[in-house]
Design a protein around this motif. Sequence first.
Motif, PDB file in Angstrom:
ATOM      1  N   ARG A 138      -4.153   3.032  53.380  1.00 47.58           N
ATOM      2  CA  ARG A 138      -5.179   2.795  52.346  1.00 47.58           C
ATOM      3  C   ARG A 138      -6.589   3.081  52.860  1.00 47.58           C
ATOM      4  O   ARG A 138      -7.466   3.489  52.097  1.00 47.58           O
ATOM      5  CB  ARG A 138      -5.114   1.342  51.882  1.00 47.58           C
ATOM      6  CG  ARG A 138      -4.045   1.136  50.831  1.00 47.58           C
ATOM      7  CD  ARG A 138      -4.083  -0.287  50.276  1.00 47.58           C
ATOM      8  NE  ARG A 138      -2.719  -0.666  49.935  1.00 47.58           N
ATOM      9  CZ  ARG A 138      -1.976  -1.523  50.629  1.00 47.58           C
ATOM     10  NH1 ARG A 138      -2.476  -2.120  51.703  1.00 47.58           N
ATOM     11  NH2 ARG A 138      -0.743  -1.765  50.265  1.00 47.58           N
ATOM     12  N   ALA A 139      -6.784   2.842  54.154  1.00 46.18           N
ATOM     13  CA  ALA A 139      -8.120   3.068  54.728  1.00 46.18           C
ATOM     14  C   ALA A 139      -8.349   4.540  55.058  1.00 46.18           C
ATOM     15  O   ALA A 139      -9.386   4.905  55.621  1.00 46.18           O
ATOM     16  CB  ALA A 139      -8.294   2.224  55.985  1.00 46.18           C
ATOM     17  N   GLY A 140      -7.348   5.377  54.737  1.00 51.68           N
ATOM     18  CA  GLY A 140      -7.556   6.806  54.904  1.00 51.68           C
ATOM     19  C   GLY A 140      -7.013   7.382  56.203  1.00 51.68           C
ATOM     20  O   GLY A 140      -7.199   8.571  56.486  1.00 51.68           O
ATOM     21  N   PHE A 141      -6.353   6.585  56.986  1.00 53.53           N
ATOM     22  CA  PHE A 141      -5.775   7.120  58.219  1.00 53.53           C
ATOM     23  C   PHE A 141      -4.548   7.974  57.905  1.00 53.53           C
ATOM     24  O   PHE A 141      -3.839   7.739  56.926  1.00 53.53           O
ATOM     25  CB  PHE A 141      -5.359   5.972  59.158  1.00 53.53           C
ATOM     26  CG  PHE A 141      -6.522   5.353  59.879  1.00 53.53           C
ATOM     27  CD1 PHE A 141      -6.816   5.723  61.195  1.00 53.53           C
ATOM     28  CD2 PHE A 141      -7.337   4.415  59.242  1.00 53.53           C
ATOM     29  CE1 PHE A 141      -7.900   5.147  61.859  1.00 53.53           C
ATOM     30  CE2 PHE A 141      -8.419   3.856  59.905  1.00 53.53           C
ATOM     31  CZ  PHE A 141      -8.691   4.218  61.205  1.00 53.53           C
ATOM     32  N   ASP A 142      -4.326   8.938  58.769  1.00 58.61           N
ATOM     33  CA  ASP A 142      -3.135   9.812  58.681  1.00 58.61           C
ATOM     34  C   ASP A 142      -2.010   9.103  59.442  1.00 58.61           C
ATOM     35  O   ASP A 142      -1.933   9.183  60.659  1.00 58.61           O
ATOM     36  CB  ASP A 142      -3.501  11.151  59.323  1.00 58.61           C
ATOM     37  CG  ASP A 142      -2.295  12.071  59.488  1.00 58.61           C
ATOM     38  OD1 ASP A 142      -1.205  11.755  58.972  1.00 58.61           O
ATOM     39  OD2 ASP A 142      -2.478  13.124  60.156  1.00 58.61           O
ATOM     40  N   VAL A 143      -1.152   8.374  58.728  1.00 57.17           N
ATOM     41  CA  VAL A 143      -0.191   7.477  59.364  1.00 57.17           C
ATOM     42  C   VAL A 143       1.245   7.980  59.244  1.00 57.17           C
ATOM     43  O   VAL A 143       1.726   8.244  58.136  1.00 57.17           O
ATOM     44  CB  VAL A 143      -0.264   6.056  58.747  1.00 57.17           C
ATOM     45  CG1 VAL A 143       0.704   5.123  59.465  1.00 57.17           C
ATOM     46  CG2 VAL A 143      -1.682   5.524  58.791  1.00 57.17           C
ATOM     47  N   THR A 144       1.920   8.106  60.363  1.00 56.32           N
ATOM     48  CA  THR A 144       3.355   8.368  60.380  1.00 56.32           C
ATOM     49  C   THR A 144       4.064   7.087  60.767  1.00 56.32           C
ATOM     50  O   THR A 144       3.662   6.432  61.736  1.00 56.32           O
ATOM     51  CB  THR A 144       3.685   9.464  61.421  1.00 56.32           C
ATOM     52  OG1 THR A 144       2.991  10.665  61.047  1.00 56.32           O
ATOM     53  CG2 THR A 144       5.185   9.737  61.489  1.00 56.32           C
ATOM     54  N   GLY A 145       5.111   6.728  60.011  1.00 58.02           N
ATOM     55  CA  GLY A 145       5.812   5.476  60.297  1.00 58.02           C
ATOM     56  C   GLY A 145       7.208   5.709  60.816  1.00 58.02           C
ATOM     57  O   GLY A 145       7.874   6.699  60.474  1.00 58.02           O
ATOM     58  N   TYR A 146       7.639   4.802  61.676  1.00 61.88           N
ATOM     59  CA  TYR A 146       9.037   4.829  62.093  1.00 61.88           C
ATOM     60  C   TYR A 146       9.540   3.396  62.258  1.00 61.88           C
ATOM     61  O   TYR A 146       8.818   2.517  62.732  1.00 61.88           O
ATOM     62  CB  TYR A 146       9.228   5.578  63.419  1.00 61.88           C
ATOM     63  CG  TYR A 146      10.650   5.429  63.898  1.00 61.88           C
ATOM     64  CD1 TYR A 146      11.683   6.083  63.219  1.00 61.88           C
ATOM     65  CD2 TYR A 146      10.975   4.582  64.964  1.00 61.88           C
ATOM     66  CE1 TYR A 146      13.007   5.902  63.602  1.00 61.88           C
ATOM     67  CE2 TYR A 146      12.288   4.405  65.355  1.00 61.88           C
ATOM     68  CZ  TYR A 146      13.305   5.061  64.668  1.00 61.88           C
ATOM     69  OH  TYR A 146      14.604   4.868  65.023  1.00 61.88           O
ATOM     70  N   ASP A 147      10.798   3.210  61.856  1.00 62.78           N
ATOM     71  CA  ASP A 147      11.463   1.927  62.047  1.00 62.78           C
ATOM     72  C   ASP A 147      12.948   2.201  62.187  1.00 62.78           C
ATOM     73  O   ASP A 147      13.444   3.212  61.680  1.00 62.78           O
ATOM     74  CB  ASP A 147      11.180   1.002  60.846  1.00 62.78           C
ATOM     75  CG  ASP A 147      11.569  -0.441  61.136  1.00 62.78           C
ATOM     76  OD1 ASP A 147      10.690  -1.225  61.532  1.00 62.78           O
ATOM     77  OD2 ASP A 147      12.760  -0.787  61.006  1.00 62.78           O
TER      78      ASP A 147
END
Lengths: 289, 289, 289, 289
Positions: free
Chosen positions: D21-30
């Motif tokens: 939401r803050a505009g970061f380019d986020v990749t997630g893993y779980d």
Amino acid sequence: MRTTFIGLGIMGSPMAANLVRAGFDVTGYDVSPGPVERLAALGGKAAGSVPEAVKGADVVITMLPDSPQVEEVAFGADGLLEHGRAGMFHVDMSTVKPETSIRVAQAATIKGIRPLDAPVSGGERGAVDGTLSIMAGGAAEDFTEMRPLLSVLGTTIRHVGPSGAGQTVKAANQLVVGGIFGLVAEAIVLLEASGVDPAGGLDVLAGGLGGSRILELRRHSMVRREFAPGFRIDLHHKDMGIAIAAARRAGVALPLTGVVAQLMAAAKAQGHGSLDHSALLKVIERLNG
Amino acid sequence: MRTTFIGLGIMGSPMAANLVRAGFDVTGYDVSPGPVERLAALGGKAAGSVPEAVKGADVVITMLPDSPQVEEVAFGADGLLEHGRAGMFHVDMSTVKPETSIRVAQAATIKGIRPLDAPVSGGERGAVDGTLSIMAGGAAEDFTEMRPLLSVLGTTIRHVGPSGAGQTVKAANQLVVGGIFGLVAEAIVLLEASGVDPAGGLDVLAGGLGGSRILELRRHSMVRREFAPGFRIDLHHKDMGIAIAAARRAGVALPLTGVVAQLMAAAKAQGHGSLDHSALLKVIERLNG
Amino acid sequence: MRTTFIGLGIMGSPMAANLVRAGFDVTGYDVSPGPVERLAALGGKAAGSVPEAVKGADVVITMLPDSPQVEEVAFGADGLLEHGRAGMFHVDMSTVKPETSIRVAQAATIKGIRPLDAPVSGGERGAVDGTLSIMAGGAAEDFTEMRPLLSVLGTTIRHVGPSGAGQTVKAANQLVVGGIFGLVAEAIVLLEASGVDPAGGLDVLAGGLGGSRILELRRHSMVRREFAPGFRIDLHHKDMGIAIAAARRAGVALPLTGVVAQLMAAAKAQGHGSLDHSALLKVIERLNG
Amino acid sequence: MRTTFIGLGIMGSPMAANLVRAGFDVTGYDVSPGPVERLAALGGKAAGSVPEAVKGADVVITMLPDSPQVEEVAFGADGLLEHGRAGMFHVDMSTVKPETSIRVAQAATIKGIRPLDAPVSGGERGAVDGTLSIMAGGAAEDFTEMRPLLSVLGTTIRHVGPSGAGQTVKAANQLVVGGIFGLVAEAIVLLEASGVDPAGGLDVLAGGLGGSRILELRRHSMVRREFAPGFRIDLHHKDMGIAIAAARRAGVALPLTGVVAQLMAAAKAQGHGSLDHSALLKVIERLNG
């Protein structure tokens, strides 16, 4: 030597009976008439009041539940300080705070009465068998004169210091006994929760540096959860209160004693007051489910 | 029966020597060459590495300071699981966490090696005299086969359960021993602060329900503040860590043990690590001034 | 409303002065004449004895060091129960055992005197500023009538239950306060021993779920080892004794309170009785070297 | 700044979402695919493995349950130290032992990766609202570069020292929080057993020197015995284990922490692992009946 025994309960009755059997001239008094009659049937004399019991006595032994009873029998209008003669011994074998013993002794001394605080350990069994441990505080010469009489009641008999010292040693004894019960309880809970046979494990402990009279006498009953007294939680709770108060008065901090006192309080709060003090195990168990 | 002894420290050296004297064919190994040479001088054999020591052995005994050394000797590329033959016994007499013993035992079993965890109590004196208490975890039949060998090292020898059980019993032993030292320390501080002779007071305690091996062996030295080891605070601190970890793994709460562990940690923090564990008294004293 | 204030110490003097300033007709008494004269100089009246102070009073406030003083002023031949008129209020703002308050209240009620136990927290600063917290036990209607007067002395004023309830809440307050000081002390010792700046670390704690009035007011002074009182260790030691006794009387076991009481006793034993209670940090430090 | 978030549980998912939401380019893993898909639906990117997630990242944040998972993700063959590029940041926001953080940081540094340990407090609510407290250990310049990113996740953000210092502060926080819950529980039990309304009593405590965030937020729910988490006993039990281990490693004795850890262990042993940590009250209650 005319000896009066005031307080014929679970401990006092067999102690007085042992004195009668040893040939002492024993007059007994208790608030409840039954034990007085039973002592008379054994060859003692019955008194109907403290003043009657104390009149003409050479030695008055008191064995009472707690400080208020000791203070009533000592300081009351009908009490032994009022009615005892100068030169009489007062041997208080009750377990009370050191400062109670010191106050009673100071007042006795003023009246010319010779005070000893001489609490015991060893429980009902020790009282019946005459094998109590007796730890006496007071003047050395008074102790020396009372020693033959005390020898009828117990096997380990020590003069440990001035007035109150007997109670301090008793307090030290009770904190150690309560603490070892707690430690053994924690050992049992750890062994069982780890799938280890507690009986075998405690056998090893009993044979090593962790060995103790408590492991010797109580490990099997504890593992089987048999908690018939013995010495009741209620009384040990009273005694831990005395230990905490004695530490406070002596100005020392005793961290383990502080925790043991709370665990013993928990045993009482959980309704185990009339079980044996080894029932501290139930507190550690309940903490864990 | 070709027997290898790995770890020839204060405990391991006299234990290995006792085996040599009893006629066992003993090969010794230690990271430090001195003790290996001394064992050879007594009639043992010297090995220069774990693989050399383990090769062809029927029994490998390990007596090491802590889990990392046990894990290195067991699991390392040069370790005994790699170099031991199927059918060999591995008797780990080190004091480590139960879960370390369980992990070592599981890996051993896969290799066909027969594991026992067999920690001891009784200290250097017990090791020298061959009077240790030995508490063994593992398969009953493995214990039975090893019993004659263990009988050379100790007098109380018990199979207490499956792998890890020996360590659990050792942990229970150490929490009880540490706790009793703490309680006796608090008793001494209370007696002294109350003006009561501690020696006389502890004599009474030793004779009653509060009696213990520790009071028997250590009360005089504690009152005199003599703290030559014996068993070092450092080691007991390690063992209290094991007890706390064992309780955690077993999912049980042990409140007194929790406090005893912190008092032992304080003894170490105060710089008493190389004193006898009875120096717990110094912690209770320092708390009071 | 003629108001008498007995006990013009560090707390009582500024409290009585606040009542004078608020327009109350205040008579003061203390065993030491200086504070009585100072109160008179502010516009109060001086009394030379308890009977003189009590005669004709509508309200008697007592602010005394401990139970013996409260019992003397209440029950003594010269005491307020003897000399107070029926219908008078007795507001005891001292911190004593709940059972002392109950006994005083029962005796007062028999004489037609209306008792409240109304101990305070907030220390000298709160007494001076009139911002004390006041927790009152007694009859609801008596509290209601006394509320305006109490509002001069404090800001948080609560009726918490029957006689003794005020003291019980005070005891609960003191065990929580003492305990938080102990926890913060342990946090500081852990941070410093780990090489972490304690000031920064405590700032984070103060901002989170671990935040407390104590962290807010005292974390900087604790980190700097500034222990000027504030509220003295001696008094908090007295209060922990009350908390332990109150738990005992209520039949409950409080394990953390048991340990906190011993740590506070250690602070006193180490000679820190006249330092601020935040000096519990010195006990945790000393335990660690 | 390409940011990877590994560990999308109750805490990690809302934290990663806030970064998106803050505009970061986020990749997630779980390890579980659901949360990865949900993050992608919010505008993040999905990775199917740690190496895929880490490849090309400028910052890797890990938010994992305990040390084994952190060590696996850090040191494993598929781990971030193997697959991350030199110059990358690794911000571990998991709560683990300080020594785990130190070991991970040392290995990272060797690879040219810039490590921070940055555990949080504030719970799920703080994670969702972006109001966590964040305590960071590592190099000051690394903290400075990461501060803007961390500011998206929390409000109180502090650099508290070198690698491991964040975890030490977290441990200190948790021992204080656990301890205050225990103290408040004891206060409630004392008040109720004394016949005092606990709600009113705690109101007074909350307004005085005993006041705390915990009293503010939890006193009403505790008195009503509402224990919906919040922060689970299971996790706080894990954290008390970390605190005890951190004290051990730092060589300090923390007596209250020792008792709090055992009480928390009791809460878990009694089956309250998935209740809120305020359920420590159930342990104190059960101790008393």
